[in-house]
Scaffold this active site. Structure first.
Site, PDB file in Angstrom:
ATOM      1  N   LYS A 194       0.852  10.961   6.038  1.00 49.05           N
ATOM      2  CA  LYS A 194       1.236   9.813   6.864  1.00 49.05           C
ATOM      3  C   LYS A 194       1.765   8.660   6.018  1.00 49.05           C
ATOM      4  O   LYS A 194       2.811   8.075   6.300  1.00 49.05           O
ATOM      5  CB  LYS A 194       0.026   9.376   7.695  1.00 49.05           C
ATOM      6  CG  LYS A 194       0.226   8.138   8.536  1.00 49.05           C
ATOM      7  CD  LYS A 194      -0.500   6.917   7.971  1.00 49.05           C
ATOM      8  CE  LYS A 194      -1.986   7.082   7.819  1.00 49.05           C
ATOM      9  NZ  LYS A 194      -2.658   5.857   7.339  1.00 49.05           N
ATOM     10  N   LYS A 221       0.824  -1.207   0.000  1.00 47.20           N
ATOM     11  CA  LYS A 221       0.000   0.000   0.000  1.00 47.20           C
ATOM     12  C   LYS A 221       0.856   1.253   0.000  1.00 47.20           C
ATOM     13  O   LYS A 221       0.532   2.250  -0.660  1.00 47.20           O
ATOM     14  CB  LYS A 221      -0.940   0.001   1.203  1.00 47.20           C
ATOM     15  CG  LYS A 221      -1.812   1.259   1.317  1.00 47.20           C
ATOM     16  CD  LYS A 221      -2.700   1.507   0.106  1.00 47.20           C
ATOM     17  CE  LYS A 221      -3.451   2.836   0.178  1.00 47.20           C
ATOM     18  NZ  LYS A 221      -4.470   2.879   1.238  1.00 47.20           N
TER      19      LYS A 221
END
Length: 312
Positions: free
Chosen positions: A257, A189
């Site tokens: 993030k 991811k």
């Protein structure tokens, strides 16, 4: 109620709506849509929402509301988490009293759809194994549209037999690909987010350039989307960017993030992360959006930074 879902072969019994109980933790834009699809497919869900009002629509659709992650897990065979940050994952799963793992029955399965640290995924997998359970890190890509339509790309890390066993649920949410052992879903991811960030930067700069050159943005997009410049990012976000629709499927602050993890935690366990200068630039631009007060904007809002740089 059965205390375990283990069959005679040592693996969980087959999944079906009339025998599989699901706990769901996290009811944001993505989580609520994904949980809603499982409810619509006939599964029984116990939902924990940190902000109770966010669970109201799922409750109205038939879900039970849990008072804590542990409460959601206590009567469940499978527990999903879809929260914001790695710290939220740690609290929701590993807290010794209120965490899901503290109450998950033997043989239960944890599935974390949050984009989180690969190292945390490995820690959770080890903790689950110690309790006689399994854990799969399975972050997703496809945004709010993919979540609503059941067309998410799911990157699954963990034991392959468990990933395959979960196919009936994956098929409701999208398409899962086994990426390797614990943590590999998260690493996949992060690499995906590096690709998305670069694609959105290219799209943003192209549209700003096209407008400055006097081109119609919509006509430009239609002309190039079938060529080498076309991409899934263009299909998902191109029209939204042109229309100034920056409603979030994924928040800008989450992209900061995610890219940060790629810069700081992107290497194989025990090795240094890869050098990714493009991702570093994208992160700086997204950080500028947060500084401008746009952290809750959708990631397609990256064009606003490029426009500001150009004095617009």
């Amino acid at each position: 109620m059965e205390e375990t879902i283990i069959g005679g072969d040592g693996y969980p019994r087959p999944i079906s709506p009339n025998r599989t109980r699901i706990g769901w933790i996290g009811t944001g834009v993505m989580g609520a849509a994904m949980a809603g699809r499982l409810l619509a497919a006939g599964y029984s869900l116990s939902v924990y929402a940190r902000t109770p009002s966010q669970g109201a629509a799922l409750a109205a659709a038939g879900a039970g509301l849990a008072s804590s992650p542990a409460d959601a897990a206590a009567g469940s065979n499978i527990v999903f988490t879809m929260v914001g940050h790695p710290s939220d994952v740690r609290s929701a799963v590993l807290h010794p009293i209120t965490g899901a793992l503290s109450a998950l029955p033997t043989g239960g399965v944890l599935i974390d759809h949050t984009t989180s640290h690969p190292s945390l995924a490995r820690e959770i997998a080890a903790a689950a194994l110690a309790r006689g359970c399994w854990s799969i890190d399975a972050p997703v890509s496809g945004g709010d549209v993919g979540a609503r339509d059941g067309k998410l790309a799911i990157f699954a890390g963990g034991e392959d037999a468990i990933i395959q066993w979960l196919t009936p649920l994956w098929d409701i949410l999208g398409k899962a690909t086994a990426m390797g052992g614990p943590g590999s879903g998260q690493s996949s991811k992060i690499a995906n987010q590096i690709t998305v960030g670069g694609s959105l930067l290219g799209l943003s700069e192209a549209l700003v350039f096209a407008r400055a050159a006097g081109l119609d943005a919509g006509e430009f997009l239609a002309a190039v989307r079938g060529g080498a410049a076309g991409s899934a990012a263009m299909e998902i976000w191109g029209d939204r960017v042109i229309e100034g629709d920056f409603r979030p499927g994924g928040f800008v602050e989450y992209m900061v993030k995610d890219l940060g993890m790629g810069l700081e935690d992107g290497g194989e366990e025990g090795s240094s992360p890869a050098v990714v200068p493009g991702a570093a630039l994208c992160r700086q631009l997204y950080q500028a959006m947060v500084a401008n007060g746009d952290g809750k904007m959708g990631t397609q809002g990256l064009i606003t930074v490029i426009e500001r740089i150009n004095g617009k």
